[in-house]
Motif scaffolding. Sequence first.
Motif, PDB file in Angstrom:
ATOM      1  N   UNK A   4       0.827  -1.210   0.000  1.00 50.43           N
ATOM      2  CA  UNK A   4       0.000   0.000   0.000  1.00 50.43           C
ATOM      3  C   UNK A   4       0.861   1.259   0.000  1.00 50.43           C
ATOM      4  N   UNK A   5       2.084   1.159   0.523  1.00 44.20           N
ATOM      5  CA  UNK A   5       3.022   2.281   0.385  1.00 44.20           C
ATOM      6  C   UNK A   5       3.388   2.460  -1.092  1.00 44.20           C
ATOM      7  N   UNK A   6       3.624   1.353  -1.794  1.00 48.23           N
ATOM      8  CA  UNK A   6       3.923   1.414  -3.231  1.00 48.23           C
ATOM      9  C   UNK A   6       2.736   2.005  -3.994  1.00 48.23           C
ATOM     10  N   UNK A   7       1.529   1.596  -3.610  1.00 46.06           N
ATOM     11  CA  UNK A   7       0.334   2.110  -4.269  1.00 46.06           C
ATOM     12  C   UNK A   7       0.194   3.609  -4.020  1.00 46.06           C
ATOM     13  N   UNK A   8       0.444   4.015  -2.779  1.00 45.60           N
ATOM     14  CA  UNK A   8       0.420   5.444  -2.425  1.00 45.60           C
ATOM     15  C   UNK A   8       1.405   6.232  -3.276  1.00 45.60           C
ATOM     16  N   UNK A   9       2.635   5.733  -3.382  1.00 44.82           N
ATOM     17  CA  UNK A   9       3.666   6.436  -4.153  1.00 44.82           C
ATOM     18  C   UNK A   9       3.265   6.536  -5.623  1.00 44.82           C
ATOM     19  N   UNK A  10       2.714   5.447  -6.164  1.00 45.65           N
ATOM     20  CA  UNK A  10       2.292   5.454  -7.570  1.00 45.65           C
ATOM     21  C   UNK A  10       1.181   6.488  -7.799  1.00 45.65           C
ATOM     22  N   UNK A  11       0.199   6.488  -6.903  1.00 47.97           N
ATOM     23  CA  UNK A  11      -0.910   7.435  -7.015  1.00 47.97           C
ATOM     24  C   UNK A  11      -0.407   8.873  -6.997  1.00 47.97           C
ATOM     25  N   UNK A  12       0.445   9.191  -6.034  1.00 49.50           N
ATOM     26  CA  UNK A  12       0.892  10.571  -5.870  1.00 49.50           C
ATOM     27  C   UNK A  12       1.806  11.029  -7.005  1.00 49.50           C
ATOM     28  N   UNK A  13       2.386  10.087  -7.732  1.00 50.81           N
ATOM     29  CA  UNK A  13       3.161  10.450  -8.918  1.00 50.81           C
ATOM     30  C   UNK A  13       2.252  10.900 -10.061  1.00 50.81           C
ATOM     31  N   UNK A  14       1.006  10.407 -10.080  1.00 45.63           N
ATOM     32  CA  UNK A  14       0.154  10.594 -11.248  1.00 45.63           C
ATOM     33  C   UNK A  14      -1.081  11.468 -11.026  1.00 45.63           C
ATOM     34  N   UNK A  15      -1.546  11.628  -9.800  1.00 45.47           N
ATOM     35  CA  UNK A  15      -2.737  12.444  -9.566  1.00 45.47           C
ATOM     36  C   UNK A  15      -2.418  13.925  -9.789  1.00 45.47           C
ATOM     37  N   UNK A  16      -3.475  14.685 -10.107  1.00 48.76           N
ATOM     38  CA  UNK A  16      -3.331  16.140 -10.233  1.00 48.76           C
ATOM     39  C   UNK A  16      -3.313  16.812  -8.874  1.00 48.76           C
ATOM     40  N   UNK A  17      -3.790  16.101  -7.841  1.00 52.46           N
ATOM     41  CA  UNK A  17      -3.768  16.648  -6.492  1.00 52.46           C
ATOM     42  C   UNK A  17      -4.668  15.871  -5.562  1.00 52.46           C
ATOM     43  N   UNK A  18      -4.532  16.161  -4.262  1.00 53.74           N
ATOM     44  CA  UNK A  18      -5.338  15.497  -3.237  1.00 53.74           C
ATOM     45  C   UNK A  18      -6.089  16.553  -2.436  1.00 53.74           C
ATOM     46  N   UNK A  19      -7.341  16.235  -2.085  1.00 51.44           N
ATOM     47  CA  UNK A  19      -8.232  17.151  -1.362  1.00 51.44           C
ATOM     48  C   UNK A  19      -8.682  16.481  -0.075  1.00 51.44           C
ATOM     49  N   UNK A  20      -8.684  17.205   1.026  1.00 45.73           N
ATOM     50  CA  UNK A  20      -9.175  16.676   2.310  1.00 45.73           C
ATOM     51  C   UNK A  20     -10.622  17.101   2.517  1.00 45.73           C
ATOM     52  N   UNK A  21     -11.407  16.223   3.170  1.00 48.46           N
ATOM     53  CA  UNK A  21     -12.823  16.514   3.388  1.00 48.46           C
ATOM     54  C   UNK A  21     -13.099  17.186   4.728  1.00 48.46           C
ATOM     55  N   UNK A  22     -12.185  17.048   5.679  1.00 54.39           N
ATOM     56  CA  UNK A  22     -12.345  17.769   6.949  1.00 54.39           C
ATOM     57  C   UNK A  22     -11.002  17.837   7.669  1.00 54.39           C
ATOM     58  N   UNK A  23     -10.996  18.423   8.859  1.00 49.56           N
ATOM     59  CA  UNK A  23      -9.740  18.713   9.550  1.00 49.56           C
ATOM     60  C   UNK A  23      -8.984  17.456   9.969  1.00 49.56           C
ATOM     61  N   UNK A  24      -9.680  16.354  10.191  1.00 51.73           N
ATOM     62  CA  UNK A  24      -9.012  15.114  10.569  1.00 51.73           C
ATOM     63  C   UNK A  24      -8.051  14.648   9.474  1.00 51.73           C
ATOM     64  N   UNK A  25      -8.339  15.002   8.232  1.00 53.48           N
ATOM     65  CA  UNK A  25      -7.496  14.610   7.099  1.00 53.48           C
ATOM     66  C   UNK A  25      -6.627  15.767   6.608  1.00 53.48           C
ATOM     67  N   UNK A  26      -7.059  16.981   6.929  1.00 50.27           N
ATOM     68  CA  UNK A  26      -6.271  18.164   6.575  1.00 50.27           C
ATOM     69  C   UNK A  26      -4.949  18.203   7.345  1.00 50.27           C
ATOM     70  N   UNK A  27      -4.995  17.964   8.634  1.00 55.20           N
ATOM     71  CA  UNK A  27      -3.795  18.105   9.473  1.00 55.20           C
ATOM     72  C   UNK A  27      -2.652  17.207   8.978  1.00 55.20           C
ATOM     73  N   UNK A  28      -2.877  15.909   8.720  1.00 51.88           N
ATOM     74  CA  UNK A  28      -1.767  15.078   8.241  1.00 51.88           C
ATOM     75  C   UNK A  28      -1.236  15.480   6.866  1.00 51.88           C
ATOM     76  N   UNK A  29      -2.055  16.123   6.036  1.00 56.90           N
ATOM     77  CA  UNK A  29      -1.639  16.499   4.681  1.00 56.90           C
ATOM     78  C   UNK A  29      -1.010  17.881   4.594  1.00 56.90           C
TER      79      UNK A  29
END
Length: 376
Positions: free
Chosen positions: A169-194
């Motif tokens: 899943x770390x490999x999957x994460x790295x692959x995704x982040x190489x190709x996505x246009x960006x990541x969006x958080x839905x609330x503060x619980x996910x905003x803080x780590x990003x």
Amino acid sequence: MDILLVGEYSRLHNSLKEGLIENGHRVRLAGFADGFKDYPVDLKFNKPWDCGFLRKIKVLVHKITGFNVSSYLIYRQFYKNRALFSGHDVVQLINENSFYCGYHYERKILEYIFRNNKKVFLLSCGSDYTNVRYCFQNPGFKSVVQPYLAGKIKKKDFLPVLKFRKAGYRKLHDYLYEHISGVIASDLDYHVPLAGHPKYLGMIPNPVNLEKLRTEDDGHSDKIVIFLGINQENYFRKGIDFFEKALAVIQHKYAKQVEIIVTRNLPYNQYISAYNRAHIILDQTYSLDQGYNALEAMAKGKVVFTGAEKLFETHYGLTEKVAVNALPDTDYIVKQLAFLIEHPEEIKAIGKRAEAFIKTQHDHAGIARKYVSIWE
């Protein structure tokens, strides 16, 4: 725009879809229906060999050969419907593991999606690599990792979270982040780590379709009605043990003043109807901000015990409560409930502010415009 939303948690993508359509966009939603909640999707995926005897065979085959039967069968569902997953201006994935496959087949699906669409975005609105890593590295951070670290959740029951610590899943994460246009958080619980990540585009609050959530008349009960809807799978992750202990105390102390409703594992439509008579909703204890169930209840003018930490109040510039900040502390929950029971005027005041807050900050059409602005 032509938009494909992939995956569904707690009706988030359904509400976003409705907001996007109101703004004139063409939208399809594909994915799993979130288990027993059974949310509507345009193309529904099924989790094969996921229970009973077939699950045992699947586990045995995986142990002996390393082959994941479920991943392969999900990939076949995707491949059969692959035409739906191409030609879009925007594809948004609800999670790093939206298709619930292991690395090999999840990557094959993602490769097709990246190759055949203009832009792909990722949502952080549940467990993922960045969030889980942050929570384990910061055990004091209010999160679902805390009850696991306290020994309340067995390892096998926490695998949907723990899997993001595995190498695949770390490999999957790295692959995704190489190709996505960006990541969006839905609330503060996910905003803080990003926060500070170069691919992070910011937080957009959860969309709530207010037209589907009418405020209910609470004049039919002489008692204060308290509702607890239990999802057994998330029992300790939501802090339900603290709520149940607190309710036992409240029932004993205020038996003549309260009515307590407890449900278990209801599909979404039944769940939303079950709490219509309630004045107070007990949601969760391990969050900074509100999840989707809490937001929908607040839209109906309910007082919700959920995440409403100081960071949340500061972010939205709030000076008065729109929800009760819940903590994993039985005595604290009892004290907060007792105050409301003894001061029923506060229930109405908080409920009105909650409803106004959702209208101002979470209206699905306005939230949809924020997504489009970031996507563009």
